[in-house]
Design an enzyme around this catalytic site. Structure first.
Site, PDB file in Angstrom:
ATOM      1  N   HIS A 330       1.240  -2.072  -2.609  1.00  0.00           N
ATOM      2  CA  HIS A 330       1.924  -2.363  -1.350  1.00  0.00           C
ATOM      3  C   HIS A 330       1.987  -3.841  -1.014  1.00  0.00           C
ATOM      4  O   HIS A 330       2.398  -4.196   0.085  1.00  0.00           O
ATOM      5  CB  HIS A 330       1.242  -1.648  -0.187  1.00  0.00           C
ATOM      6  CG  HIS A 330       1.324  -0.162  -0.243  1.00  0.00           C
ATOM      7  ND1 HIS A 330       2.303   0.561   0.399  1.00  0.00           N
ATOM      8  CD2 HIS A 330       0.549   0.744  -0.878  1.00  0.00           C
ATOM      9  CE1 HIS A 330       2.121   1.851   0.173  1.00  0.00           C
ATOM     10  NE2 HIS A 330       1.057   1.984  -0.606  1.00  0.00           N
ATOM     11  N   LYS A 507       4.781  -5.901  14.682  1.00  0.00           N
ATOM     12  CA  LYS A 507       4.196  -5.678  13.356  1.00  0.00           C
ATOM     13  C   LYS A 507       2.830  -6.353  13.372  1.00  0.00           C
ATOM     14  O   LYS A 507       2.513  -7.086  14.306  1.00  0.00           O
ATOM     15  CB  LYS A 507       5.068  -6.270  12.252  1.00  0.00           C
ATOM     16  CG  LYS A 507       5.500  -7.714  12.543  1.00  0.00           C
ATOM     17  CD  LYS A 507       6.485  -8.255  11.526  1.00  0.00           C
ATOM     18  CE  LYS A 507       7.889  -7.711  11.637  1.00  0.00           C
ATOM     19  NZ  LYS A 507       8.194  -6.573  10.803  1.00  0.00           N
ATOM     20  N   ARG A 508       2.011  -6.134  12.349  1.00  0.00           N
ATOM     21  CA  ARG A 508       0.731  -6.829  12.324  1.00  0.00           C
ATOM     22  C   ARG A 508       0.940  -8.341  12.370  1.00  0.00           C
ATOM     23  O   ARG A 508       1.970  -8.845  11.917  1.00  0.00           O
ATOM     24  CB  ARG A 508      -0.049  -6.444  11.051  1.00  0.00           C
ATOM     25  CG  ARG A 508      -0.794  -5.140  11.192  1.00  0.00           C
ATOM     26  CD  ARG A 508      -1.757  -5.144  12.361  1.00  0.00           C
ATOM     27  NE  ARG A 508      -2.912  -5.949  12.076  1.00  0.00           N
ATOM     28  CZ  ARG A 508      -4.073  -5.479  11.651  1.00  0.00           C
ATOM     29  NH1 ARG A 508      -4.256  -4.180  11.510  1.00  0.00           N
ATOM     30  NH2 ARG A 508      -5.073  -6.283  11.398  1.00  0.00           N
ATOM     31  N   LYS A 513       4.340 -13.156   7.993  1.00  0.00           N
ATOM     32  CA  LYS A 513       5.364 -12.473   8.789  1.00  0.00           C
ATOM     33  C   LYS A 513       6.054 -13.428   9.769  1.00  0.00           C
ATOM     34  O   LYS A 513       7.072 -13.106  10.361  1.00  0.00           O
ATOM     35  CB  LYS A 513       4.755 -11.285   9.529  1.00  0.00           C
ATOM     36  CG  LYS A 513       4.229 -10.183   8.594  1.00  0.00           C
ATOM     37  CD  LYS A 513       3.621  -9.030   9.366  1.00  0.00           C
ATOM     38  CE  LYS A 513       2.907  -8.008   8.498  1.00  0.00           C
ATOM     39  NZ  LYS A 513       3.829  -7.039   7.848  1.00  0.00           N
ATOM     40  N   THR A 614       8.647  -1.359   7.084  1.00  0.00           N
ATOM     41  CA  THR A 614       9.160  -0.037   7.441  1.00  0.00           C
ATOM     42  C   THR A 614       9.654  -0.025   8.886  1.00  0.00           C
ATOM     43  O   THR A 614      10.489   0.804   9.239  1.00  0.00           O
ATOM     44  CB  THR A 614       8.094   1.063   7.239  1.00  0.00           C
ATOM     45  OG1 THR A 614       6.832   0.577   7.694  1.00  0.00           O
ATOM     46  CG2 THR A 614       8.000   1.448   5.781  1.00  0.00           C
ATOM     47  N   LYS A 618      13.037   1.660  10.981  1.00  0.00           N
ATOM     48  CA  LYS A 618      12.991   2.393  12.256  1.00  0.00           C
ATOM     49  C   LYS A 618      14.014   1.830  13.236  1.00  0.00           C
ATOM     50  O   LYS A 618      14.741   2.572  13.899  1.00  0.00           O
ATOM     51  CB  LYS A 618      11.575   2.326  12.844  1.00  0.00           C
ATOM     52  CG  LYS A 618      10.566   3.105  12.002  1.00  0.00           C
ATOM     53  CD  LYS A 618       9.104   2.770  12.286  1.00  0.00           C
ATOM     54  CE  LYS A 618       8.254   3.284  11.121  1.00  0.00           C
ATOM     55  NZ  LYS A 618       6.898   2.713  11.088  1.00  0.00           N
TER      56      LYS A 618
HETATM   57  C1  26W Z   1      -8.099  -4.944   1.261  1.00  0.00           C
HETATM   58  C2  26W Z   1      -7.452  -5.236   2.535  1.00  0.00           C
HETATM   59  C3  26W Z   1      -6.102  -4.680   2.632  1.00  0.00           C
HETATM   60  C4  26W Z   1      -5.813  -3.812   3.660  1.00  0.00           C
HETATM   61  C5  26W Z   1      -4.553  -3.290   3.761  1.00  0.00           C
HETATM   62  C6  26W Z   1      -5.141  -5.014   1.725  1.00  0.00           C
HETATM   63  C7  26W Z   1      -3.896  -4.490   1.825  1.00  0.00           C
HETATM   64  C8  26W Z   1      -3.595  -3.632   2.824  1.00  0.00           C
HETATM   65  C9  26W Z   1      -2.227  -3.012   2.904  1.00  0.00           C
HETATM   66  C10 26W Z   1      -1.612  -2.930   1.554  1.00  0.00           C
HETATM   67  C11 26W Z   1      -1.365  -3.768   3.837  1.00  0.00           C
HETATM   68  C12 26W Z   1      -0.115  -3.028   4.143  1.00  0.00           C
HETATM   69  O1  26W Z   1      -0.080  -2.227   5.042  1.00  0.00           O
HETATM   70  N1  26W Z   1       0.954  -3.326   3.415  1.00  0.00           N
HETATM   71  C13 26W Z   1       2.266  -2.911   3.835  1.00  0.00           C
HETATM   72  O2  26W Z   1       2.612  -1.675   3.252  1.00  0.00           O
HETATM   73  C14 26W Z   1       3.838  -1.203   3.778  1.00  0.00           C
HETATM   74  C15 26W Z   1       4.083   0.165   3.207  1.00  0.00           C
HETATM   75  O3  26W Z   1       4.378   0.098   1.859  1.00  0.00           O
HETATM   76  C16 26W Z   1       4.969  -2.171   3.462  1.00  0.00           C
HETATM   77  O4  26W Z   1       6.129  -1.714   4.083  1.00  0.00           O
HETATM   78  C17 26W Z   1       4.626  -3.580   3.966  1.00  0.00           C
HETATM   79  O5  26W Z   1       5.606  -4.484   3.558  1.00  0.00           O
HETATM   80  C18 26W Z   1       3.258  -3.989   3.473  1.00  0.00           C
HETATM   81  O6  26W Z   1       2.868  -5.215   4.061  1.00  0.00           O
END
Ligand code: 26W
Length: 765
Positions: A330, A507-508, A513, A614, A618
């Site tokens: 992701h 968004k976060r 971003k 995503t 929406k």
């Molecule tokens: C290890 C810490 C950590 C925590 C969460 C690393 C990575 C994450 C996630 C991968 C972050 C995340 O939510 N990524 C998002 O995933 C969405 C679903 O695929 C994408 O639409 C976003 O672009 C992406 O930032």
């Protein structure tokens, strides 16, 4: 499937009487919420049971996060009884809307967790046997408030209203073993309903408990102290969701969570297989596993360990893993690709670490490729472990998968060219249009019928009807804006006139971003209006975002925007034309209200950084134009809806890469006085900076070894160009047609399409 309204009412009254000693006329909100939910659970139970026992191959979606949001409205809608229940409650003087007070289940950080939730709902709708496995965190993502413009975090007590949608299954409890601790894992199962479907999935979340209930006798023994500590640690594993998004923090408790979740899930599954006298070598005929990013990747060595303990050879066990595990990536951010210290792993779960080493040896034997490694310099690279063992690895948008192939995972791709595939993300149109925007949904129904509810590509049939929908669409958007404005007034105490343009970025909070870019543009407009150099139609700039509590720069950006809001809203010369609001505690439920009321969807990440996004989908589905970069799924949004129907700006991936090499933001700033003015507010006292964080933010953009890593300064001028063009277009017939055209082109972005692609191309279900 539909319930008979009468049967539902009888069940509901029975529960109110037996569990709460009350009835429909006298029950309070909380009693009603629990009883309505329980009644629905009870009525749907046979369907759930039948779904579990249908003997089909199932996919298990392993994820550290499931951002489910509020269950009740969605479940009642998917079960087809929401109108009946509303009417029933009304008859006794209650309002279904009162359940808006029920807390969200925020067991996820952002996109990845919400995607998991959308996929479960879509799979149930499409009749695909998919179950989620994760952790039942006692506290979800923190609740956010602002004090003096700074973010404050509080524990998220999501169980405050009870958890009537889950069932504790003590029968399936297992014991997870760490080198220093044994923990009891108890599952809580939640049914996942599909829209108008007989298939019900299961979300199984594990809770950690002491293996033995506390034994006071232990106080009499030498071991008393140790025992008490063990009990404490066991519960602690599931205490709280780690609030980091895209940043790896090497905490042992996080490692414990990851192992706890995958070990419990696999022990449970293997035990069931054995009970049914299955040959474990044939496990891939009945199950496959989707690893949602690297967080559950320990499942691979854990299954190797368990299968060998059950008598399989390493090669046999490895073969099972190759056939059953798949992996979704992701993010390409280096700081998010999980790596664990060898020592930490070998200390905590030594047998699992041995299996990782065995994988490394097998990799070397199989390929002899020196560029490929799992363990190097005493660090275990979790993504590489997944890349080696998983049958299929997928990215989440075309652009993202391309970058994975060409760059991030290039060497793996050369070795295993068939492994890497793309499956573009999607969202469930039930929660993100039917539920959050019922008026617009009804307007669409009236034009093309209801098939689009489960076949979103049908929206394309709207295209010839768009001109005749225009007036109603505008009216509905206006009503949604008025509702959101009232809600924001109530929650945030800030007035935004519904007639303003609603420009939204939710968004976060992350530097990539680029909320800062948006904020700087707000200051640009502010000074332009103040000095009477420019005019814009009245616009409300709406932000929503949580920053990881340990992410200094992200918190500085929140402070920055909150101070801009105070400056703008408090200035009588400017506030007739502009308002700024940063909503507190942005979550799924807030998103439902915002997405249907937005005029502009800000998707402005630096190209190459946002894997998919995503929320962009929406907004599009609710008829909103995108102001964005050529990043993530924005690219596909433009392919579907036409670039000319959106507002695209900024460096492309290729440009961004080239620019980053020799880039001096100071030169660009010197050529752009308006930008300089906006930036200077961080250091010249225009905005209060009690802690010096704004100064740090300024420095990160302008000075040091590699300033402005995410090209905020570089993209500023083109961003302003696109934004001004959008604001000029706003309100014209051509503009509204663009909105509608986006809606009619959103078919591709259904999570139904995505899960069907997973089922066909990966799970073979
Ligand atoms: C290890 C810490 C950590 C925590 C969460 C690393 C990575 C994450 C996630 C991968 C972050 C995340 O939510 N990524 C998002 O995933 C969405 C679903 O695929 C994408 O639409 C976003 O672009 C992406 O930032």
């Amino acid at each position: 499937m539909k319930f008979r309204a009468k049967a539902f009412e009888e069940t509901l009254c029975g529960i109110l009487a037996a569990d709460y000693a009350t009835d429909l006329a006298h029950a309070n909100k909380r009693e009603l919420y629990n009883a309505v939910s329980k009644a629905a659970m009870r009525e749907a139970y046979p369907m759930w049971q039948a779904s579990k026992e249908n003997g089909r191959k199932r996919c298990k979606y392993f994820s550290a996060e499931f951002l489910m949001g509020r269950a009740i409205f969605n479940n009642l809608m998917d079960l087809g009884i929401i109108d009946d229940v509303r009417a029933l409650l009304q008859k006794y003087g209650h309002d279904l809307g009162e359940f808006e007070e029920v807390e969200d289940a925020a067991l996820g950080n952002g996109g990845l967790g919400r995607l998991a939730a959308c996929y479960l709902e879509s799979a149930a709708t499409k009749g695909i046997p998919l179950d989620g496995y994760g952790i039942r965190y006692r506290y979800g993502l923190f609740r956010q408030t602002f004090e003096q413009g700074f973010q404050h975090e509080e524990g998220d007590d999501w169980l405050k209203w009870g958890d009537p949608w889950s069932v504790r299954v003590d029968r399936d409890a297992v014991v997870v073993e760490f080198s220093d601790l044994k923990v009891r894992a108890v599952p809580y199962d939640t049914p996942v309903f599909g829209y108008g479907s007989d298939t019900v999935g299961t979300l199984r979340l594990w809770s950690s408990e002491p293996v033995q209930a506390f034994d006071f006798g232990a106080f009499n023994e030498m071991q008393g102290e140790r025992k008490a500590e063990e009990n404490f640690n066991a519960t602690k594993i599931c205490d709280v969701l780690y609030p980091n998004d895209n940043t790896m923090v090497g905490k042992i408790l996080r490692l414990r969570q990851q192992y706890f979740m995958v070990s419990a899930s696999l022990l449970d599954l293997v035990r069931k297989e054995k009970a049914e006298k299955r040959d474990l070598r044939t496990l891939p005929e009945r199950y496959c596993f989707q690893l949602n990013d690297t967080h559950p990747v320990l499942a691979i060595p854990e299954l190797l360990r368990i299968l060998q303990r059950e008598g399989l050879t390493f090669d046999e066990a490895f073969d099972v893993c190759r056939k059953s595990f798949n992996f979704t990536n992701h993010t390409i951010m280096a700081e998010a690709l999980e790596k664990w210290d060898s020592l930490a792993l070998s200390d905590l779960i030594p047998e699992v670490y041995e299996e990782i080493l065995a994988c490394q040896r097998r990799l070397t034997q199989e390929t002899g490729n020196k560029k490929l490694f799992i363990v190097r310099d005493n660090v275990v690279h979790m993504a590489n472990l997944a890349l080696y063992v998983a049958g299929k690895v997928n990215g989440v948008a075309e652009l993202h998968t391309g970058i994975l192939k060409r760059e991030t995972f290039r060497d793996w791709c050369a070795q295993y060219p068939e492994k890497l595939i793309n499956i573009t993300n999607g969202i469930t149109p039930r929660r993100w249009l039917l539920l959050n925007n019922p008026e617009l949904a009804a307007l669409i129904d009236a034009e093309i019928g209801k098939n689009w509810h489960t076949e979103l590509s049908e929206l394309a049939k709207l295209k010839p009807h768009l001109p005749s929908m225009l007036e109603d669409f505008k009216r509905i958007k206006g009503e949604n804006k008025a509702k959101l404005a009232a809600y924001i007034k109530e929650k945030e105490g800030i007035e935004i006139p519904p007639a303003f343009i609603f420009d939204v970025q939710v968004k976060r909070l992350h530097e990539y971003k680029r909320q800062t870019l948006n904020a700087l543009s707000v200051l640009y407009f502010y000074f332009g209006i103040k000095e009477k150099k420019l005019e814009i139609p009245p616009t409300a700039f709406i932000f929503g975002a949580k920053a990881a509590p340990g992410y200094y720069m992200a918190k500085a950006v929140i402070k920055f925007i909150n101070e801009i809001a105070a400056l703008v809203n408090g200035d009588p010369e400017v506030s007739p034309y502009m308002r700024v609001v940063f909503v507190q505690n942005y979550n799924v439920s807030y998103a439902e209200k915002i997405v249907c009321a937005a005029d502009i969807s800000e998707q402005i990440s630096m190209a190459g950084m946002e894997a998919s996004g995503t929320s962009n989908m929406k907004f599009m589905l609710n008829g909103t134009v995108t102001l964005g970069t050529m990043d993530g799924a924005n690219v596909e949004i433009c392919e579907e809806a036409g670039r000319e129907n959106n507002y695209i700006f900024g460096a492309t991936v290729e440009e961004a890469e080239a620019v980053s090499r020799f880039y001096c933001p100071r030169e660009l700033i010197a050529q752009n006085p308006a930008l300089e003015r906006a930036l200077n507010t961080m250091i010249d006292g225009t905005l209060p900076d009690e802690t010096g964080c704004l100064k740090k933010l300024y420095e990160s953009l302008t000075t040091g070894h590699a300033p402005d890593r995410y090209l905020v300064i570089y993209d500023f001028a083109d961003y302003i160009r696109a934004k001004e063009e959008l604001l000029r277009d706003y309100g014209s017939e051509a503009f509204w047609m663009k909105c509608l055209y986006n809606l009619a082109s959103a078919g591709k972005f259904s999570a139904d399409r995505s899960v069907c692609a997973y089922a066909e191309q990966i799970w073979k279900i």
